[in-house]
Enzyme design. Structure first.
Site, PDB file in Angstrom:
ATOM      1  CE  LYS A  76      -3.661   2.082   2.851  1.00 38.84           C
ATOM      2  NZ  LYS A  76      -4.462   1.932   4.092  1.00 38.84           N
ATOM      3  CB  SER A 151      -7.714   3.835   3.052  1.00 36.87           C
ATOM      4  OG  SER A 151      -6.868   3.242   4.014  1.00 36.87           O
ATOM      5  CB  SER A 175      -7.816   0.966   6.037  1.00 33.07           C
ATOM      6  OG  SER A 175      -8.487   2.176   5.879  1.00 33.07           O
TER       7      SER A 175
HETATM    8  N1  GLN Z   1     -12.395   4.461   6.647  1.00 34.14           N
HETATM    9  C1  GLN Z   1     -11.801   4.831   7.880  1.00 34.14           C
HETATM   10  C2  GLN Z   1     -11.364   6.264   7.820  1.00 34.14           C
HETATM   11  O1  GLN Z   1     -11.588   6.862   6.838  1.00 34.14           O
HETATM   12  C3  GLN Z   1     -10.655   3.925   8.186  1.00 34.14           C
HETATM   13  C4  GLN Z   1      -9.433   4.262   7.479  1.00 34.14           C
HETATM   14  C5  GLN Z   1      -8.279   3.405   7.836  1.00 34.14           C
HETATM   15  O2  GLN Z   1      -8.427   2.392   8.508  1.00 34.14           O
HETATM   16  N2  GLN Z   1      -7.109   3.839   7.426  1.00 34.14           N
HETATM   17  O3  GLN Z   1     -10.787   6.784   8.727  1.00 34.14           O
END
Ligand code: GLN
Length: 479
Positions: A76, A151, A175
């Site tokens: 990532k 994400s 994420s």
């Molecule tokens: N979707 C969540 C956020 O926007 C989690 C993101 C993540 O785990 N990096 O914060």
């Protein structure tokens, strides 16, 4: 190309000479090319990964290859890999090259993995659909009109579509697990402090965890045991010994399983997800495990707590991107303040700006106690409540998400709706416990559904064996 579900099978073929790493990498590169419309990778290390494959092939022949030889991974775009681009999906880090490798990445390299490329993600890991990337959205391979989750969307799709064997993502509020569920693969968030965060671009430091995305529980266990463990570069990482998670994945005995009534019975959950989750709970009961509903009154406070604390931490973490030290700098001339303002406004996308503003607000002198302090208190209460839960139960089971993958564009205008996609995943990050997502069949549109297992702090070993056991109960195609 043969699809290997586990590294073990693949290594067997490499060992007997049915396959070489060079062939394997070439096959993945061809697939990446054929699937470029999915937009899973932002950079592919074609020549370099072929050269490295040659080297690993030589080591395999000599019998000196590391534990993960033959593993082709994608990273990532928040994980530092020395000499390679690193942007967190953002324009503010345009053309930034990392001068060092993340500890987790270095440990994988030392075990002889081959890194095939850098994967698309929401900007600074903020998002649930991969629509916040400055490289454009990633498409779900099960339905190209739908999001892959976020994400770590590019990382999940890359495994789903067979563009690499495994991916390494980061999970601050879901994420890794949420995109894994949307893409029908396995995703793990380890205990907070299990894997060093050195070299992970910080979003919310007291929540961030690095975790694997794979096609099998076995591989997730194997990859985690290589990445985990103490590290002088991260003082929050645990010095606790890392068990060999992959050595014994046999689950024996009967488990005490709890589920939060609200997370299974709520009408906002898609009917098929509800039905599949209840079906698994029934099967577990039928297998002789103790399965009980519990109430968790603080559940409704989880999402606000998460968004107050993570935006606060993000506003501080992201202050280093000022147009002076890294990446993008505005071409508009003016005084220093103009330079900061312009560079940051031009470099950050809308969601990241929203969160920096929100985080700055909740930390501002007049509101600090009303929001930040209060959220810290709620965090402590949820931790205590969760601890009490695990005094009575071995695992907490829930859906991973309230719906399956939603259409691209559906929630972009409504951040609250987007944030709700994480309603079941943020709990583990707020409290720090490990949790993982395993596939639990598909809905009637053929979209993957996941089921989440949360375990006690540092309970990864039993979480993995239980997850492996659970995959024997989930519908075909199972793992
Ligand atoms: N979707 C969540 C956020 O926007 C989690 C993101 C993540 O785990 N990096 O914060």
């Amino acid at each position: 190309m043969k699809d290997y579900k586990t590294l073990n099978e693949l290594q067997e073929d490499l060992r007997v000479g049915n396959l070489t790493c060079v062939q394997l990498v070439q096959q993945y590169l061809d697939r990446i090319n054929l699937n470029s419309h999915l937009n899973a990778f932002v950079e592919v290390y074609s020549e370099e990964s072929l050269l490295r494959a040659l080297e690993i092939d030589r080591k395999i022949k000599e019998g000196t290859a590391g534990k993960l030889a033959g593993l082709i991974v994608g990273l990532k775009d928040v994980l530092a890999y020395q000499g390679h681009g690193l942007q967190a999906g953002s324009q503010i880090l345009a053309s930034y090259i990392s001068p060092y490798s993340a500890t987790a990445v270095q440990r994988l390299l030392d075990a002889d993995v081959i890194v095939i490329g850098r994967q698309n993600c929401d900007e600074f890991a903020m998002g649930s659909s991969n629509e916040n990337s400055s490289f454009g959205p990633v498409l779900n391979a099960a339905d190209n009109l739908r999001v892959p989750g976020g994400s770590s969307g590019g990382s999940a799709v890359a495994v789903q579509a067979g563009l690499c064997h495994a991916s390494i993502g980061s999970d601050t509020g879901g994420s890794v697990r949420q995109p894994a569920a949307f893409c029908g693969v396995v995703g793990v968030k380890p205990s907070y402090g299990r894997v060093s965060r050195w070299g992970l671009i910080a979003y919310a430091s007291s929540f961030d965890c690095i975790g694997p995305i794979t096609k099998s529980v076995e591989d997730a266990a194997l990859i985690l045991e290589v990445m985990a463990g103490k590290d002088d570069y991260d003082s929050t990482v645990s010095t606790k010994e890392v068990p060999s998670y992959s050595r014994n994945l046999e689950f024996t005995g009967k488990a005490r399983i709890g589920y939060i009534r609200e997370t299974v019975e709520n009408d906002a959950i898609a009917p098929e997800i509800k039905a599949r989750t209840l079906a698994i709970l029934d099967q577990l009961r039928a297998e002789g495990h103790e399965v009980s509903p519990v109430e968790m009154p603080l559940l409704n406070s989880l999402l606000p707590t998460y968004y107050i604390l993570t935006t606060a931490e993000a506003s501080s973490n992201l202050s280093r991107f000022d147009g002076v030290r890294y990446g993008h700098r505005t071409s508009v001339s003016g005084d220093l303040e103009t330079l900061y303002k312009k560079s940051r406004t031009e470099g950050f996308g809308e969601e990241v700006r929203r969160r920096i503003l929100l985080g700055t607000f909740v930390l501002s002198a007049n509101y600090y106690d009303a929001y930040y302090t209060k959220a810290q208190r709620v965090r402590r209460l949820v931790r205590e409540e969760t601890q009490r839960f695990f005094e009575q139960f071995d695992f907490l089971i829930s859906p991973v998400t309230p719906t399956s993958a939603f259409p691209i564009g559906e929630k972009v205008e409504d951040p609250i709706q987007m944030y709700l996609a994480d309603i079941f995943t943020v709990h583990a990050n707020v409290v720090g416990n490990p949790a993982m997502s395993v596939p639990n069949g598909v809905d009637e549109s053929g979209l993957p559904i996941g089921i989440q297992i949360m375990a006690p702090f540092y309970g990864e070993e039993s979480m993995f064996s239980f997850a492996k056991y659970l995959t024997g109960l989930t519908p075909e195609p199972n793992l």
